[in-house]
Design a protein around this motif. Structure first.
Motif, PDB file in Angstrom:
ATOM      1  N   LEU A  90      -1.411  -0.842  -8.512  1.00 31.35           N
ATOM      2  CA  LEU A  90      -0.971   0.551  -8.621  1.00 31.35           C
ATOM      3  C   LEU A  90      -2.186   1.442  -8.376  1.00 31.35           C
ATOM      4  CD1 LEU A  90       1.112   0.330 -11.944  1.00 31.35           C
ATOM      5  CD2 LEU A  90       1.914  -0.087  -9.615  1.00 31.35           C
ATOM      6  N   HIS A  91      -2.078   2.366  -7.438  1.00 32.54           N
ATOM      7  CA  HIS A  91      -3.176   3.290  -7.173  1.00 32.54           C
ATOM      8  C   HIS A  91      -3.120   4.423  -8.196  1.00 32.54           C
ATOM      9  CE1 HIS A  91      -5.285   6.298  -4.261  1.00 32.54           C
ATOM     10  NE2 HIS A  91      -6.147   5.746  -5.092  1.00 32.54           N
ATOM     11  N   THR A  92      -4.191   4.571  -8.975  1.00 30.97           N
ATOM     12  CA  THR A  92      -4.218   5.568 -10.056  1.00 30.97           C
ATOM     13  C   THR A  92      -5.497   6.396  -9.961  1.00 30.97           C
ATOM     14  OG1 THR A  92      -5.097   3.818 -11.500  1.00 30.97           O
ATOM     15  CG2 THR A  92      -2.743   4.297 -11.651  1.00 30.97           C
ATOM     16  N   PRO A  93      -5.614   7.254  -8.939  1.00 32.95           N
ATOM     17  CA  PRO A  93      -6.844   8.030  -8.760  1.00 32.95           C
ATOM     18  C   PRO A  93      -7.084   9.006  -9.906  1.00 32.95           C
ATOM     19  CG  PRO A  93      -5.105   8.846  -7.320  1.00 32.95           C
ATOM     20  CD  PRO A  93      -4.595   7.576  -7.927  1.00 32.95           C
ATOM     21  N   GLY A  94      -8.343   9.370 -10.068  1.00 29.27           N
ATOM     22  CA  GLY A  94      -8.737  10.316 -11.107  1.00 29.27           C
ATOM     23  C   GLY A  94     -10.110   9.982 -11.628  1.00 29.27           C
ATOM     24  N   PHE A  95     -10.235   8.835 -12.292  1.00 27.81           N
ATOM     25  CA  PHE A  95     -11.559   8.398 -12.723  1.00 27.81           C
ATOM     26  C   PHE A  95     -12.460   8.262 -11.496  1.00 27.81           C
ATOM     27  CE2 PHE A  95     -14.557   4.899 -13.587  1.00 27.81           C
ATOM     28  CZ  PHE A  95     -15.271   5.469 -14.634  1.00 27.81           C
ATOM     29  N   THR A  96     -11.946   7.627 -10.464  1.00 30.89           N
ATOM     30  CA  THR A  96     -12.511   7.684  -9.118  1.00 30.89           C
ATOM     31  C   THR A  96     -11.336   7.835  -8.165  1.00 30.89           C
ATOM     32  OG1 THR A  96     -12.375   5.290  -8.740  1.00 30.89           O
ATOM     33  CG2 THR A  96     -14.434   6.140  -9.703  1.00 30.89           C
ATOM     34  N   GLY A  97     -11.641   8.180  -6.915  1.00 29.74           N
ATOM     35  CA  GLY A  97     -10.560   8.329  -5.944  1.00 29.74           C
ATOM     36  C   GLY A  97      -9.824   7.042  -5.660  1.00 29.74           C
ATOM     37  N   GLY A  98     -10.520   5.926  -5.833  1.00 30.04           N
ATOM     38  CA  GLY A  98      -9.914   4.627  -5.554  1.00 30.04           C
ATOM     39  C   GLY A  98      -9.577   3.818  -6.778  1.00 30.04           C
ATOM     40  N   SER A  99      -9.491   4.456  -7.934  1.00 29.75           N
ATOM     41  CA  SER A  99      -9.141   3.706  -9.145  1.00 29.75           C
ATOM     42  C   SER A  99      -7.763   3.075  -9.002  1.00 29.75           C
ATOM     43  CB  SER A  99      -9.155   4.622 -10.367  1.00 29.75           C
ATOM     44  OG  SER A  99     -10.466   4.967 -10.728  1.00 29.75           O
ATOM     45  N   ILE A 100      -7.649   1.840  -9.469  1.00 24.05           N
ATOM     46  CA  ILE A 100      -6.368   1.140  -9.463  1.00 24.05           C
ATOM     47  C   ILE A 100      -6.111   0.550 -10.838  1.00 24.05           C
ATOM     48  CG2 ILE A 100      -6.480   0.563  -7.006  1.00 24.05           C
ATOM     49  CD1 ILE A 100      -6.925  -2.444  -8.754  1.00 24.05           C
ATOM     50  N   THR A 101      -4.865   0.194 -11.077  1.00 28.09           N
ATOM     51  CA  THR A 101      -4.502  -0.625 -12.226  1.00 28.09           C
ATOM     52  C   THR A 101      -3.699  -1.809 -11.712  1.00 28.09           C
ATOM     53  OG1 THR A 101      -2.463   0.603 -12.646  1.00 28.09           O
ATOM     54  CG2 THR A 101      -4.426   1.366 -13.767  1.00 28.09           C
ATOM     55  N   LEU A 102      -3.590  -2.834 -12.527  1.00 32.07           N
ATOM     56  CA  LEU A 102      -2.871  -4.050 -12.161  1.00 32.07           C
ATOM     57  C   LEU A 102      -1.751  -4.277 -13.168  1.00 32.07           C
ATOM     58  CD1 LEU A 102      -5.959  -6.331 -11.415  1.00 32.07           C
ATOM     59  CD2 LEU A 102      -4.518  -5.172  -9.733  1.00 32.07           C
ATOM     60  N   TYR A 103      -0.523  -4.404 -12.667  1.00 33.72           N
ATOM     61  CA  TYR A 103       0.642  -4.549 -13.538  1.00 33.72           C
ATOM     62  C   TYR A 103       1.258  -5.921 -13.367  1.00 33.72           C
ATOM     63  CZ  TYR A 103       5.319  -3.723 -15.475  1.00 33.72           C
ATOM     64  OH  TYR A 103       6.489  -3.792 -16.209  1.00 33.72           O
ATOM     65  N   GLY A 104       1.393  -6.643 -14.481  1.00 36.12           N
ATOM     66  CA  GLY A 104       2.088  -7.919 -14.495  1.00 36.12           C
ATOM     67  C   GLY A 104       3.418  -7.764 -15.207  1.00 36.12           C
ATOM     68  N   GLU A 105       4.479  -7.574 -14.448  1.00 36.22           N
ATOM     69  CA  GLU A 105       5.783  -7.298 -15.042  1.00 36.22           C
ATOM     70  C   GLU A 105       6.269  -8.468 -15.891  1.00 36.22           C
ATOM     71  OE1 GLU A 105      10.282  -5.844 -13.703  1.00 36.22           O
ATOM     72  OE2 GLU A 105       8.828  -6.492 -12.181  1.00 36.22           O
ATOM     73  N   GLY A 106       6.093  -9.688 -15.394  1.00 43.37           N
ATOM     74  CA  GLY A 106       6.599 -10.846 -16.118  1.00 43.37           C
ATOM     75  C   GLY A 106       5.940 -11.036 -17.465  1.00 43.37           C
TER      76      GLY A 106
END
Length: 232
Positions: free
Chosen positions: A138-154
């Motif tokens: 998931l692209h979640t810019p703010g902290f840096t322009g390229g900040s991401i998070t990783l989601y494990g739905e299962g």
């Protein structure tokens, strides 16, 4: 083989506006007895590799391109016997990468570092799997322009890096580079996730989406204050 999630807490310097601060960071190791991915190896490569404990590193994933993570990625990814693991970063943080490694090239007189690039650029919606865990980017810019998070739905897990910490948005020292953008990322990307989703942060204790969702609206006051300060 069932995957497990391990953490390593390290501390190291962060320079903000010419002031050097010592901050702690969480490195996350996801995998099984044979292979792992390493998320945000920070500050101390030796400590991270001790926790890896000889398992094959399949990838080194950077949720942002700040110095404390970049300082360890080459050592953590290196493996002469198996071949180096790919280092992954969002393309929007390429300028941070290039600034860091060009400076390092100058300091070490190693010109190969000047042209070094991440092995793979992460993109919104991308996914990869380790053991029996599938993680979505998931692209979640703010902290840096390229900040991401990783989601494990299962597994109902969310690795938020420095986008979201327990009780507040992630900061750079005490600074919020693009707070309004960061808050919009948090709301847009996390707002529809189950409230019991575990949030495994880049610093400090874990939390849940539900716990933080109850605080999100109050954080916009931080953004307004930040904007007013910039205009004054």
């Amino acid at each position: 083989m069932t995957a497990r999630i391990e953490s390593v807490v390290t501390s190291g310097p962060v320079t903000v506006d010419d002031e050097t601060l010592t901050v702690e960071a969480n490195t996350w190791i996801v995998g099984d007895d044979e292979a792992v991915i390493v998320i945000d190896p920070a500050n101390d490569a030796e400590a991270v590799l001790k926790a890896v404990d000889g398992r094959e590193v399949m990838a080194v994933v950077c949720t942002h391109g700040r110095d404390n993570v970049l300082s360890t990625v080459l050592e953590v990814s290196a493996d002469e016997e198996r071949g180096d693991a790919p280092i992954m970063l969002h393309r929007a943080d390429r300028p941070l990468w290039r600034t860091y490694f060009r400076k390092l090239a100058q300091e070490t007189e190693d010109e190969d570092l000047r042209s070094l690039e991440p092995d793979q650029f992460l993109e919104e919606g991308g996914a990869f799997e380790i053991a029996d865990v599938q993680l979505e980017v998931l692209h979640t810019p703010g902290f840096t322009g390229g900040s991401i998070t990783l989601y494990g739905e299962g597994e109902s897990i969310l690795f938020t890096g420095n986008t979201l910490w327990r009780g507040r948005p992630g900061a750079y020292g005490d600074d919020y580079p693009e707070l309004h953008t960061q808050l919009n990322s948090i709301s847009a990307q996390f707002g529809q996730l189950p409230r019991d989703t575990r949030v495994l942060t880049g610093q400090g204790a874990e939390t849940t989406v539900g716990e933080e969702a109850d605080r999100w609206e109050s954080w916009y006051e931080l953004s307004r204050n930040d904007t007013e300060s910039d205009e004054s």
